[in-house]
Design an enzyme around this catalytic site. Structure first.
Site, PDB file in Angstrom:
ATOM      1  N   GLU A  26       0.816  -1.224   0.000  1.00 14.44           N
ATOM      2  CA  GLU A  26       0.000   0.000   0.000  1.00 14.44           C
ATOM      3  C   GLU A  26       0.845   1.268   0.000  1.00 14.44           C
ATOM      4  O   GLU A  26       0.418   2.300  -0.515  1.00 14.44           O
ATOM      5  CB  GLU A  26      -0.964   0.005   1.185  1.00 14.44           C
TER       6      GLU A  26
ATOM      7  N   PHE B  89     -10.650  -7.035  15.000  1.00 13.18           N
ATOM      8  CA  PHE B  89      -9.632  -7.445  14.040  1.00 13.18           C
ATOM      9  C   PHE B  89      -9.408  -6.366  12.981  1.00 13.18           C
ATOM     10  O   PHE B  89     -10.350  -5.891  12.361  1.00 13.18           O
ATOM     11  CB  PHE B  89     -10.070  -8.760  13.369  1.00 13.18           C
ATOM     12  N   GLN B  90      -8.173  -5.974  12.801  1.00 13.28           N
ATOM     13  CA  GLN B  90      -7.757  -4.990  11.790  1.00 13.28           C
ATOM     14  C   GLN B  90      -8.447  -3.640  11.925  1.00 13.28           C
ATOM     15  O   GLN B  90      -8.694  -2.971  10.928  1.00 13.28           O
ATOM     16  CB  GLN B  90      -7.948  -5.561  10.383  1.00 13.28           C
TER      17      GLN B  90
ATOM     18  N   LYS C 123     -17.030  -0.816   6.856  1.00 12.90           N
ATOM     19  CA  LYS C 123     -17.469  -1.841   5.920  1.00 12.90           C
ATOM     20  C   LYS C 123     -18.976  -1.804   5.653  1.00 12.90           C
ATOM     21  O   LYS C 123     -19.419  -1.853   4.502  1.00 12.90           O
ATOM     22  CB  LYS C 123     -17.094  -3.230   6.463  1.00 12.90           C
TER      23      LYS C 123
ATOM     24  N   MET D 178      24.345   8.909   0.551  1.00 12.52           N
ATOM     25  CA  MET D 178      24.255  10.202   1.229  1.00 12.52           C
ATOM     26  C   MET D 178      24.649  10.075   2.695  1.00 12.52           C
ATOM     27  O   MET D 178      25.287  10.964   3.258  1.00 12.52           O
ATOM     28  CB  MET D 178      22.836  10.749   1.109  1.00 12.52           C
TER      29      MET D 178
HETATM   30  C1  TPP Z   1      12.735   5.755   4.343  1.00 13.00           C
HETATM   31  C2  TPP Z   1      14.030   6.416   4.617  1.00 13.00           C
HETATM   32  N1  TPP Z   1      14.909   5.874   5.481  1.00 13.00           N
HETATM   33  C3  TPP Z   1      16.098   6.484   5.720  1.00 13.00           C
HETATM   34  C4  TPP Z   1      16.430   7.644   5.091  1.00 13.00           C
HETATM   35  C5  TPP Z   1      17.755   8.324   5.376  1.00 13.00           C
HETATM   36  N2  TPP Z   1      18.571   8.361   4.147  1.00 13.00           N
HETATM   37  C6  TPP Z   1      18.655   9.448   3.367  1.00 13.00           C
HETATM   38  S1  TPP Z   1      19.575   9.191   2.012  1.00 13.00           S
HETATM   39  C7  TPP Z   1      19.922   7.610   2.459  1.00 13.00           C
HETATM   40  C8  TPP Z   1      20.753   6.737   1.604  1.00 13.00           C
HETATM   41  C9  TPP Z   1      20.123   6.448   0.307  1.00 13.00           C
HETATM   42  O1  TPP Z   1      20.849   5.437  -0.337  1.00 13.00           O
HETATM   43  P1  TPP Z   1      20.581   5.111  -1.849  1.00 13.00           P
HETATM   44  O2  TPP Z   1      19.136   4.916  -2.062  1.00 13.00           O
HETATM   45  O3  TPP Z   1      21.489   4.020  -2.274  1.00 13.00           O
HETATM   46  O4  TPP Z   1      20.978   6.491  -2.556  1.00 13.00           O
HETATM   47  P2  TPP Z   1      22.436   7.167  -2.685  1.00 13.00           P
HETATM   48  O5  TPP Z   1      22.518   8.207  -1.616  1.00 13.00           O
HETATM   49  O6  TPP Z   1      23.446   6.106  -2.521  1.00 13.00           O
HETATM   50  O7  TPP Z   1      22.420   7.774  -4.040  1.00 13.00           O
HETATM   51  C10 TPP Z   1      19.309   7.309   3.673  1.00 13.00           C
HETATM   52  C11 TPP Z   1      19.431   6.017   4.379  1.00 13.00           C
HETATM   53  C12 TPP Z   1      15.470   8.201   4.208  1.00 13.00           C
HETATM   54  N3  TPP Z   1      15.674   9.351   3.571  1.00 13.00           N
HETATM   55  N4  TPP Z   1      14.304   7.559   3.964  1.00 13.00           N
END
Ligand code: TPP
Ligand code: MG
Lengths: 206, 563
Positions: free
Chosen positions: B51, B113-114, B163, B471
């Site tokens: 979802e 439930f749910q 529902k 990042m």
């Molecule tokens: C759902 C979620 N969890 C954690 C983060 C923190 N976060 C920001 S950038 C990043 C790394 C992203 O890695 P990737 O998708 O491989 O992209 P890259 O930076 O390597 O291009 C993380 C863990 C986030 N933005 N969103």
């Protein structure tokens, strides 16, 4: 009248507090939306009262906000963003009457009951219940007065206390009301009787 | 008057409101609704695999088309799975309608439930939400929800329906109009304020326009260009504002903020007047608030009055819709050249080009984005995840057409990329849509590849595979003394994975592969996944470290450039 005199309600308020009146739809969940907004934005509520307003389907909320936690303009604007909030008025700068009601249950006995009744009299509090070793005082007024009474009761033993929080209304013709447009038929009746039409009402809403 | 079940009323109302697609997933309490779906062939239901992805697809659909996106989930876990997607759309102000089923009315509040209190849960992340307790209220609720989601400052709206309300029969009455006494967005802008703003613009020596997402949602690119051209005001955008002003326009100076262009940040910091339009002075855009351009005056035009004065004091506030306000402002603005000021910014740009890609034998991610830009003649719709690849996609592709870049800016939701690209492709049949994915973010929602196959959608998936939460690795390197913790990600073989889903897959291992795999992917009529094995330790520059001022923007250090 209750209170210590007509000027009592409009004595200078603490600079740190804002009084905001919101007219809201009388729908389930509205209180939660407002409370949640204040929590999320970090605005501290000092008191909040809510009840029916003069218009069917609309409730009036009086919210006292700690001004240090919240610029009043943001409070107003964020409230307006809630779909169920119809109108917001900031009364902080207004010449207004503010009132609060408190019920105080004080311990007492045959020896000191008389003293307590005298104190109540000075504060124009009503005795609304008496039992063999307690009584309930009801007082209406501005916060200072209520605090003063509580302080006087403390040596006897305050067993329970309940306060409504502040309600406020601007003095004079100004209101926080929402004017729905008058149905044409009603307007006609008013006009035929030489009354002013909606919009020219002496009770302006802004 | 026709009698209908609640389910029929809902679907009929959606159709009347112009909805053609629903991204959804069934479950117990929405079965009456699914049972009714075949009666409405005009409503195309797309079965997702999670979802969260349904909400992102609805969001991507909305961002690509400008029309409201619709997602649907069952009660409890179905509803809570939508939450991340709803919040993503809330933070970026996009019009999404989320519909959830709930337990029958008699069971509400009994922890059956749910059951989940989804209206309570989503209260702070929706523009408004509804729990509908009578089927006859459904038509008006749908009309109101569409009205609220798509007008003023757009945003997500949720409708929760028990529902038995889906099953309840009642008279269907279509409301002629919606009238909400507590909701009347201001569009026009105050004439006196517009004149005062024009005066400030006419007096300014170093004016700059900072334009945001509001230009795109206000459909005001043309009006913005006219204002900028008449008074020769340089334009920088926020990250979400990208594509609101054509980036190839001579007055375009890129975007500002944490990874904005050096010259954009300097211009914002040097200006004597900021004309902010449809943007909200986010910290990622402005750097440390109290260190931003001390003497600057701000004219702030926004449709949401609560944004004005929220983070910065404003000299002239204008509450209104950009499309209405800008032409009036342009009328009162004098023609100007601002030669010296523009020369100053141009000079900074020559000294600090920011977007120059250095010569290297490695497969630099910037080079991949730039090659994609060239191969697609700058025409593709680009959807990104969150992280380094997102910033490179913002920097090195040039966007001229509004809605061309789709990205989660406010919430920064990893996993947004693939489902949002699917939603965009549904909204843009026959157009080229690329999902620029992080290797980690892709793994958060990769199951949606199945939807590409189900729906025969030709989305091209470009995985920027650096083997890292890039990042985060960059922050650990720069601000945590290279103490690398939990940032190297092991991965599946992306090519095999795509093939397992029945999707054509390619791999680019060296720089020389880049162009040819892009060409091959573009030539193929269906979806294609490309595993770009980019340089692993490249960092995003320029950078405003968290808590620093825009004037403290750092560029790539010499040792990194020499790599
Ligand atoms: C759902 C979620 N969890 C954690 C983060 C923190 N976060 C920001 S950038 C990043 C790394 C992203 O890695 P990737 O998708 O491989 O992209 P890259 O930076 O390597 O291009 C993380 C863990 C986030 N933005 N969103
Ligand atoms: Mg990565």
């Amino acid at each position: 009248m209750t209170g210590l005199g007509p000027s009592n309600g409009s004595r200078p308020r603490s600079r740190r507090q804002h009084i905001v009146v919101a007219i809201v739809e009388d729908k389930p969940g509205v209180l939660m939306r407002v409370a949640s907004l204040f929590r999320r934005r970090g605005f501290n509520i000092e008191s909040l009262t809510v009840g029916h307003s003069e218009a069917p389907g609309l409730s009036r909320m009086t919210i006292v906000v700690d001004g240090e936690s919240a610029p009043v303009e943001q409070v107003e604007k964020q409230l307006y963003k809630l779909i169920d909030v119809v109108k917001v008025s900031d009364l902080s700068q207004e010449d207004l009457i503010a009132r609060e009601l408190a019920m105080i249950k004080v311990r007492c006995n045959n020896l000191n009951r008389h003293e307590l009744l005298e104190i109540a009299n000075v504060f124009r509090a009503d005795v609304i219940d008496i039992a063999s070793n307690s009584l309930i005082l009801q007082v209406v007024g501005y916060e200072d007065k209520i605090n003063g009474l509580i302080k006087m009761c403390e040596p006897y033993g305050v067993r329970e206390m309940s306060r409504t929080g502040r309600m406020a209304m601007a003095r004079g013709t100004k209101t926080t009301t929402v004017h729905e447009a008058e149905p044409p038929k009603i307007a006609q009746i008013h006009a035929s009787q030489g009354r002013r039409v909606e919009g020219e009402l002496p009770f302006s809403s802004d | 008057m026709t009698r209908m079940t609640g389910a029929q009323m809902l679907l009929d109302s959606l159709q009347r409101e112009g909805v053609d697609t629903i991204f959804g997933y069934p479950g117990g309490v929405v079965l009456p609704l699914y049972d009714t779906l075949p009666e409405f062939p005009g409503l195309h239901h797309i079965l997702v695999r999670h979802e969260q992805a349904a909400a992102h697809m609805a969001d991507g659909y909305a961002r690509a088309s400008g029309r409201m996106g619709v997602c649907l989930g069952t009660s409890g876990p179905g509803a809570t799975n939508l939450v991340t997607g709803i919040c993503t759309s809330w933070m970026d102000s996009t019009p999404v309608l989320a519909i959830t089923g709930n337990v029958a009315r008699t069971l509400l509040g009994k922890d059956g439930f749910q059951e989940a209190d989804i209206t309570g849960i989503t209260q702070p992340i929706t523009k408004h939400n509804y729990l509908v307790m009578n089927s006859r209220e459904i038509p008006l609720t749908v009309r109101e929800a569409k009205h609220i989601a798509t007008t003023g400052r757009p945003g997500p709206v949720l409708i929760d329906i028990p529902k038995d309300v889906f099953q309840e029969q009642d008279r269907f009455e279509w409301p002629e109009q919606v009238s909400l006494r507590g909701y009347k967005p201001t569009l026009e802008g105050h004439a006196g304020m517009i004149r005062r703003a024009a005066e400030l613009i006419n007096q300014a020596k170093r004016p700059i326009i900072i334009s945001g997402h509001g230009i795109i949602w206000g459909d005001a690119q043309k009006e913005l260009v006219e204002l900028a051209e008449k008074a020769n005001i340089p334009v920088i955008t926020t990250f979400l504002g990208i594509s609101g002003f054509p980036e190839l326009h001579p007055l375009s100076y890129g975007f500002l903020g944490m990874h904005g262009m050096y010259y954009a940040n300097m211009a914002a910091d040097e200006a004597d007047l900021v004309v902010a339009i449809g943007m909200r002075f986010d910290d990622r855009a402005m750097g440390r608030f109290n260190a931003f351009n001390p003497g600057v005056k701000i004219v702030h035009i926004d449709i949401d009055p609560a944004e004005i004065g929220k983070n910065f004091p404003t000299a002239v506030p204008i509450v209104g819709d950009a499309k209405h306000v800008l032409p009036k402002l342009t009328e009162h603005v004098h023609e100007r050249e601002h030669k010296e000021w523009i020369r100053w910014i141009d000079h900074v740009r020559e000294e600090h080009p920011s977007l120059e890609i250095r010569e290297s034998r490695r497969m630099l991610p910037q080079y991949v984005v730039r090659t994609l830009y060239e191969e697609t003649s700058g025409n593709a719709t680009i959807v990104t995840g969150v992280g380094q690849h997102q910033m490179w996609a913002g920097q090195h592709y040039f966007y001229n057409r509004p809605r061309q870049l789709i990205s989660s800016g406010g919430l920064g939701t990893m996993g947004f990329e693939l489902p949002a690209a699917i939603g965009a492709q549904v909204a843009l049949p026959g157009q080229e849509v690329w999902a620029i994915c992080g290797d980690a973010g892709f793994q958060m929602t990769l199951q949606e590849m199945a939807v590409l196959v189900d729906q025969r959608l030709p989305v091209k998936i470009a995985i920027f595979n650096n083997g890292y939460l890039g990042m985060v690795r960059q922050w650990q390197q720069l601000f945590y003394d290279k103490n690398f913790v939990s940032v190297a990600v092991t991965q599946p073989d992306f090519v095999k994975l795509a093939e397992a889903y029945g999707i054509k897959a390619l791999r680019a291992e060296t720089k020389s592969d880049v162009q040819s795999v892009i060409q091959e992917a573009r030539d193929f009529p269906g979806p294609v996944l490309i595993d770009f094995q980019i340089d692993q330790e490249e960092n995003v520059w320029p950078m405003v470290p968290a808590g620093a001022a825009l004037s403290e923007t750092i560029e790539a250090p010499a040792e990194e450039v020499a790599r």
